[in-house]
Design a protein around this motif. Structure first.
Motif, mmCIF file in Angstrom:
data_model
loop_
_atom_site.group_PDB
_atom_site.id
_atom_site.type_symbol
_atom_site.label_atom_id
_atom_site.label_comp_id
_atom_site.label_asym_id
_atom_site.label_seq_id
_atom_site.Cartn_x
_atom_site.Cartn_y
_atom_site.Cartn_z
ATOM 1 N N LEU A 1 66.167 -12.579 -27.977
ATOM 2 C CA LEU A 1 67.204 -13.442 -28.530
ATOM 3 C C LEU A 1 68.580 -12.813 -28.442
ATOM 4 O O LEU A 1 68.730 -11.600 -28.479
ATOM 5 C CB LEU A 1 66.889 -13.777 -29.988
ATOM 6 C CG LEU A 1 65.529 -14.428 -30.243
ATOM 7 C CD1 LEU A 1 65.350 -14.704 -31.727
ATOM 8 C CD2 LEU A 1 65.354 -15.690 -29.417
ATOM 9 N N ARG A 2 69.571 -13.660 -28.343
ATOM 10 C CA ARG A 2 70.963 -13.246 -28.392
ATOM 11 C C ARG A 2 71.541 -13.719 -29.715
ATOM 12 O O ARG A 2 70.875 -14.468 -30.432
ATOM 13 C CB ARG A 2 71.739 -13.810 -27.203
ATOM 14 C CG ARG A 2 71.648 -15.326 -27.090
ATOM 15 C CD ARG A 2 72.661 -15.926 -26.179
ATOM 16 N NE ARG A 2 73.938 -15.762 -26.843
ATOM 17 C CZ ARG A 2 75.100 -15.707 -26.242
ATOM 18 N NH1 ARG A 2 75.184 -15.867 -24.960
ATOM 19 N NH2 ARG A 2 76.211 -15.540 -26.902
ATOM 20 N N PRO A 3 72.748 -13.309 -30.051
ATOM 21 C CA PRO A 3 73.345 -13.793 -31.296
ATOM 22 C C PRO A 3 73.328 -15.330 -31.334
ATOM 23 O O PRO A 3 73.587 -15.987 -30.324
ATOM 24 C CB PRO A 3 74.779 -13.255 -31.238
ATOM 25 C CG PRO A 3 74.652 -12.009 -30.421
ATOM 26 C CD PRO A 3 73.611 -12.326 -29.385
ATOM 27 N N GLY A 4 73.002 -15.862 -32.473
ATOM 28 C CA GLY A 4 72.868 -17.309 -32.621
ATOM 29 C C GLY A 4 71.425 -17.762 -32.562
ATOM 30 O O GLY A 4 71.123 -18.934 -32.732
ATOM 31 N N GLY A 5 70.494 -16.824 -32.271
ATOM 32 C CA GLY A 5 69.065 -17.140 -32.315
ATOM 33 C C GLY A 5 68.513 -17.852 -31.103
ATOM 34 O O GLY A 5 67.405 -18.362 -31.150
ATOM 35 N N THR A 6 69.254 -17.892 -29.993
ATOM 36 C CA THR A 6 68.743 -18.537 -28.793
ATOM 37 C C THR A 6 68.272 -17.481 -27.794
ATOM 38 O O THR A 6 68.678 -16.321 -27.866
ATOM 39 C CB THR A 6 69.811 -19.458 -28.159
ATOM 40 O OG1 THR A 6 69.204 -20.231 -27.120
ATOM 41 C CG2 THR A 6 70.968 -18.662 -27.578
ATOM 42 N N VAL A 7 67.418 -17.881 -26.880
ATOM 43 C CA VAL A 7 66.905 -16.960 -25.870
ATOM 44 C C VAL A 7 68.050 -16.553 -24.945
ATOM 45 O O VAL A 7 68.845 -17.381 -24.496
ATOM 46 C CB VAL A 7 65.757 -17.603 -25.073
ATOM 47 C CG1 VAL A 7 65.238 -16.648 -24.006
ATOM 48 C CG2 VAL A 7 64.623 -18.006 -26.003
ATOM 49 N N ALA B 1 65.628 -22.709 -30.758
ATOM 50 C CA ALA B 1 65.596 -21.390 -31.410
ATOM 51 C C ALA B 1 64.156 -20.911 -31.580
ATOM 52 O O ALA B 1 63.297 -21.666 -32.039
ATOM 53 C CB ALA B 1 66.292 -21.471 -32.767
ATOM 54 N N HIS B 2 63.903 -19.675 -31.167
ATOM 55 C CA HIS B 2 62.619 -18.990 -31.340
ATOM 56 C C HIS B 2 61.432 -19.691 -30.667
ATOM 57 O O HIS B 2 60.290 -19.397 -30.991
ATOM 58 C CB HIS B 2 62.321 -18.767 -32.819
ATOM 59 C CG HIS B 2 63.298 -17.846 -33.472
ATOM 60 N ND1 HIS B 2 64.490 -18.296 -33.977
ATOM 61 C CD2 HIS B 2 63.284 -16.513 -33.681
ATOM 62 C CE1 HIS B 2 65.164 -17.279 -34.494
ATOM 63 N NE2 HIS B 2 64.468 -16.183 -34.316
ATOM 64 N N ALA B 3 61.674 -20.628 -29.741
ATOM 65 C CA ALA B 3 60.579 -21.319 -29.046
ATOM 66 C C ALA B 3 60.256 -20.589 -27.747
ATOM 67 O O ALA B 3 61.148 -20.057 -27.082
ATOM 68 C CB ALA B 3 60.976 -22.761 -28.755
ATOM 69 N N ASP B 4 58.976 -20.566 -27.395
ATOM 70 C CA ASP B 4 58.577 -20.004 -26.102
ATOM 71 C C ASP B 4 59.227 -20.793 -24.971
ATOM 72 O O ASP B 4 59.579 -21.968 -25.131
ATOM 73 C CB ASP B 4 57.060 -20.068 -25.934
ATOM 74 C CG ASP B 4 56.323 -19.050 -26.774
ATOM 75 O OD1 ASP B 4 56.976 -18.220 -27.443
ATOM 76 O OD2 ASP B 4 55.080 -19.091 -26.765
#
Length: 150
Positions: A47-53, A95-98
């Motif tokens: 993850l990067r800042p903001g919770g996205t891949v 966010a946080h999804a495969d």
């Protein structure tokens, strides 16, 4: 059409042996002639800042997916390498999804392979990224001739 040489478990075992630093991140979900589906098991390190891949994690998925599609068709060649990549990041993954890479080989020659990848975020219908990658395939090396005796 060529037959599959390595199935999902064989690809994962090869990755575990050749790339122990990343093997736990990827799961092969499907192998078909000239196609694979690979999942990136998203963890906090992706993850990067903001919770996205992150973009580098998406690039890694695309790269591994084309590599697996290639190896599925030609067998374990650890020294096949990426020679070119074009990647478009089209929308923010959930966010946080495969992430799932739907991959197909467009060309499989003696020296080069070209693959196309659509990356989806689990639970989203539209792709989040696409990539086209070219791989260089190492030549088969003939066995060394025995040394001449004087």
């Amino acid at each position: 059409m060529r037959d599959i040489v390595m199935d999902g478990p064989a690809l994962e075992a090869f990755c575990k042996e050749a790339f122990p630093q990343v093997h736990q991140d990827f799961a092969v979900e499907e192998v078909a002639p000239m196609r694979v589906r690979v999942r990136l098991k998203v963890a906090e390190r992706h993850l990067r800042p903001g919770g996205t891949v992150s973009g580098p994690s998406m690039f890694a998925l695309a790269d591994v997916a084309v590599y697996f599609a290639l190896l599925a068709m030609i067998g374990p060649k650890a020294l096949a390498v990426t020679t070119n990549c074009s990647m478009d990041f089209m929308r923010k993954p959930a966010a946080h999804a495969d992430l799932i890479a739907e991959t197909r080989l467009l060309k499989l020659g003696r020296a080069l392979a070209v693959g196309d990848v659509l990356i989806f975020s689990a639970g989203m219908e539209a792709p989040v990224a696409r990539a086209t990658m070219t791989y260089s395939i190492p030549p088969d090396r003939p066995a060394a001739a025995p040394a001449a005796t004087p």
